[in-house]
Scaffold this motif. Structure first.
Motif, short mmCIF file in Angstrom:
data_model
loop_
_atom_site.label_atom_id
_atom_site.label_comp_id
_atom_site.label_asym_id
_atom_site.label_seq_id
_atom_site.Cartn_x
_atom_site.Cartn_y
_atom_site.Cartn_z
N LEU A 105 -1.66 -24.75 -0.73
CA LEU A 105 -2.01 -25.99 -0.03
C LEU A 105 -3.21 -26.65 -0.70
CD1 LEU A 105 -1.31 -27.74 2.45
CD2 LEU A 105 -2.98 -26.37 3.74
N ALA A 106 -4.20 -25.83 -1.11
CA ALA A 106 -5.39 -26.38 -1.75
C ALA A 106 -5.07 -26.96 -3.12
CB ALA A 106 -6.45 -25.29 -1.89
N ALA A 107 -4.03 -26.39 -3.78
CA ALA A 107 -3.66 -26.85 -5.12
C ALA A 107 -2.68 -28.02 -5.08
CB ALA A 107 -3.05 -25.71 -5.92
N ALA A 108 -2.15 -28.34 -3.91
CA ALA A 108 -1.18 -29.43 -3.80
C ALA A 108 -1.80 -30.74 -4.27
CB ALA A 108 -0.69 -29.56 -2.37
N ASN A 109 -1.00 -31.53 -4.98
CA ASN A 109 -1.42 -32.84 -5.48
C ASN A 109 -2.50 -32.76 -6.55
OD1 ASN A 109 -1.09 -33.48 -2.09
ND2 ASN A 109 0.31 -34.40 -3.57
N ASP A 110 -2.70 -31.55 -7.13
CA ASP A 110 -3.67 -31.38 -8.21
C ASP A 110 -2.90 -31.16 -9.52
OD1 ASP A 110 -5.68 -30.81 -9.96
OD2 ASP A 110 -6.37 -28.99 -8.95
N ALA A 111 -2.75 -32.20 -10.30
CA ALA A 111 -1.96 -32.12 -11.53
C ALA A 111 -2.62 -31.24 -12.58
CB ALA A 111 -1.72 -33.52 -12.10
N GLU A 112 -3.88 -30.91 -12.39
CA GLU A 112 -4.59 -30.07 -13.37
C GLU A 112 -4.49 -28.58 -13.04
OE1 GLU A 112 -5.65 -31.65 -16.02
OE2 GLU A 112 -5.00 -33.50 -15.04
N THR A 113 -3.69 -28.22 -12.07
CA THR A 113 -3.50 -26.80 -11.75
C THR A 113 -3.10 -26.04 -13.01
OG1 THR A 113 -2.81 -27.30 -9.48
CG2 THR A 113 -2.17 -25.16 -10.36
N THR A 114 -3.81 -24.94 -13.28
CA THR A 114 -3.56 -24.18 -14.50
C THR A 114 -2.44 -23.17 -14.31
OG1 THR A 114 -5.14 -22.46 -13.90
CG2 THR A 114 -6.00 -24.37 -15.12
N ILE B 178 -1.05 -17.91 -7.24
CA ILE B 178 -0.43 -18.39 -6.01
C ILE B 178 0.89 -17.68 -5.75
CG2 ILE B 178 0.71 -20.39 -4.93
CD1 ILE B 178 -1.46 -22.15 -6.32
N ILE B 179 1.76 -17.61 -6.75
CA ILE B 179 3.07 -17.00 -6.50
C ILE B 179 2.97 -15.49 -6.36
CG2 ILE B 179 4.27 -18.91 -7.59
CD1 ILE B 179 5.00 -16.99 -9.89
N ALA B 180 1.97 -14.88 -7.02
CA ALA B 180 1.76 -13.44 -6.83
C ALA B 180 1.43 -13.14 -5.38
CB ALA B 180 0.65 -12.94 -7.75
N ALA B 181 0.68 -14.05 -4.75
CA ALA B 181 0.29 -13.85 -3.35
C ALA B 181 1.39 -14.26 -2.39
CB ALA B 181 -1.00 -14.62 -3.06
N LYS B 182 1.92 -15.47 -2.54
CA LYS B 182 2.80 -16.00 -1.50
C LYS B 182 4.21 -15.43 -1.56
CE LYS B 182 4.73 -20.32 -3.40
NZ LYS B 182 6.08 -20.20 -2.88
N THR B 183 4.65 -14.94 -2.72
CA THR B 183 6.01 -14.42 -2.86
C THR B 183 6.02 -12.95 -3.25
OG1 THR B 183 6.85 -16.60 -3.50
CG2 THR B 183 8.21 -14.70 -4.05
N ALA B 184 5.34 -12.61 -4.35
CA ALA B 184 5.47 -11.26 -4.89
C ALA B 184 4.85 -10.19 -4.00
CB ALA B 184 4.87 -11.20 -6.29
N ALA B 185 3.84 -10.55 -3.21
CA ALA B 185 3.15 -9.55 -2.39
C ALA B 185 4.09 -8.87 -1.39
CB ALA B 185 1.97 -10.19 -1.64
N LEU C 204 9.82 -17.58 -10.07
CA LEU C 204 9.91 -18.37 -11.29
C LEU C 204 11.29 -19.02 -11.42
CD1 LEU C 204 8.01 -15.97 -13.68
CD2 LEU C 204 7.34 -18.33 -13.21
N VAL C 205 12.33 -18.26 -11.10
CA VAL C 205 13.68 -18.83 -11.16
C VAL C 205 13.82 -19.94 -10.13
CG1 VAL C 205 16.13 -18.35 -10.78
CG2 VAL C 205 14.75 -16.78 -12.14
N GLY D 296 4.44 -32.48 -4.13
CA GLY D 296 3.22 -32.47 -4.94
C GLY D 296 2.81 -31.09 -5.42
N LYS D 297 3.77 -30.17 -5.51
CA LYS D 297 3.47 -28.82 -5.98
C LYS D 297 3.55 -28.77 -7.50
CE LYS D 297 5.31 -26.42 -1.90
NZ LYS D 297 6.38 -25.52 -1.41
N VAL D 298 2.57 -28.14 -8.10
CA VAL D 298 2.58 -27.93 -9.54
C VAL D 298 3.11 -26.53 -9.81
CG1 VAL D 298 1.19 -27.80 -11.63
CG2 VAL D 298 0.68 -29.53 -9.91
N THR D 299 4.31 -26.45 -10.39
CA THR D 299 4.91 -25.16 -10.71
C THR D 299 5.00 -25.02 -12.23
OG1 THR D 299 7.13 -26.10 -10.51
CG2 THR D 299 6.19 -25.08 -8.54
N LEU D 300 5.45 -23.85 -12.68
CA LEU D 300 5.34 -23.55 -14.11
C LEU D 300 6.12 -24.52 -15.01
CD1 LEU D 300 3.85 -21.60 -15.91
CD2 LEU D 300 5.82 -20.08 -15.85
N PRO D 301 7.33 -24.97 -14.65
CA PRO D 301 8.00 -25.93 -15.53
C PRO D 301 7.14 -27.18 -15.78
CG PRO D 301 9.54 -25.08 -13.90
CD PRO D 301 8.19 -24.59 -13.50
#
Length: 338
Positions: A165-174, A181-188, A224-225, A249-254
């Motif tokens: 949520l904090a990273a939403a709409n931030d195009a500079e997300t690394t 984020i995905i390690a926490a919200k999905t992989a955990a 990732l898929v 507004g989510k910045v994902t790996l693609p």
């Protein structure tokens, strides 16, 4: 350039890895289904109705299958593993209900999202109910370590959602922040599902650590898929609308790959659309830019790398039908993209 050629497709009519695992665990899965419906019952009618709308919508129940298979692989199983698998499914379902409210989603598992039918407040509260039920089931296993594993996972998942949520709409997300984020919200939860299955089987040491690693790597590959499919999948097979991440507004790996490889005009485009200033044609341009810079192919390669690590983590475990079935899951997760 399109995505690299993936693993060989399943032969026509042959069951895929999830179906094979479900068949192997058919008795356990049937018992879990009974437990799910028993524990989502309530005299407050909206609770079972809303919960059933999501839980009975055809999800593959990969996470509880991992718990059941992990326990059986190590010689355990029975009532404790079944209650634990049910708890895992409730935690997952609760997070989906909450996510759909936060993301303003309109589709989940191919159906209208629950929040559009019953409203945001009811969806959040029923999600809370399922979380509470999951802890009841954990306590009933009588294993404090299991309670510790899943309660910690629930906290990490919530942290991941807040990070997103904090990273939403931030195009500079690394790339690093995205992976956190995905390690926490999905992989955990995948990791906890595997580890808890081993612990309930009485194997809390190296075997539990191996299954925790397996789950974490599988969960990363899975997300990732999903993120690659958002820019190239069909809603009929995804269970949600293509482009949802972009519109939210989510910045994902693609997108990260495309932004890193693009020129300044392209980075200006990404900053504009991710900030929320979008036109009807912007999604098509986003897909074109991502494909130009191999964003989907690179994301799928990262998914294959994590899938390979998941399979490698199983090597120290006993060789039996359950290990073989778990080893097939990472390939299935990646094959969804082809």
């Amino acid at each position: 350039m399109g995505p690299a050629v993936g693993p060989a497709k399943q032969a026509a009519g042959a069951p895929h890895a999830v179906d094979r695992l479900a068949a192997l665990l058919a008795d356990d899965l049937a018992a879990v289904d009974v437990l799910i419906h028993q524990h989502m019952a309530s005299p407050v009618g909206v609770i079972p109705n809303l919960a059933a709308h999501l839980i009975d919508a055809g999800g593959k129940r990969i996470r509880p299958l991992i718990t059941l298979a992990a326990a059986r692989l190590l010689g355990g199983g029975g009532d404790g593993a079944r209650k634990l698998a049910t708890a895992v499914e409730f935690v997952h379902s609760a997070t989906l209900l909450h996510d759909d409210v936060v993301d303003l989603s309109n589709m989940r598992r191919g159906k209208k999202a629950a929040n559009l039918i019953w409203g945001n407040s009811a969806s959040v509260l029923v999600g809370d109910f399922l979380f509470a039920r999951s802890f009841t089931l954990m306590v009933e296993t009588g294993d404090i370590q299991v309670l510790d594993i899943l309660s910690r996972a629930a906290c990490v998942i919530a942290e991941g959602e807040v990070m997103q949520l904090a990273a939403a709409n931030d195009a500079e997300t690394t790339r690093e922040r995205y992976l956190d984020i995905i390690a926490a919200k999905t992989a955990a939860l995948f990791a906890a599902a595997g580890k808890a299955g081993a612990v309930v089987a009485g194997r809390p040491g190296a075997e539990a650590s191996a299954l925790e690693t397996y789950g974490r790597e599988l969960g990363l590959a899975f997300q990732l898929v999903d993120d690659a499919l958002d820019y190239g999948g069909l809603s009929a097979t995804m269970g949600k609308n293509a482009g949802d991440d972009f519109r939210e507004g989510k910045v994902t790996l693609p997108l990260v790959f495309a932004r890193e490889a693009g020129d300044e005009s392209e980075r200006t485009f990404w900053r504009r659309v991710i900030s929320g200033e979008r036109t009807d044609d912007d999604f098509h341009r986003a897909v074109a830019l991502i494909r130009r810079h191999d964003g989907i192919a690179l994301t799928l390669q990262a998914a294959r790398d994590h899938a390979a690590r998941a399979k490698q983590a199983l090597e120290i475990l006993p060789t039996n039908a359950y290990r073989e079935a778990l080893a097939d899951l990472p390939d299935f997760v990646v094959e969804r993209a082809y």
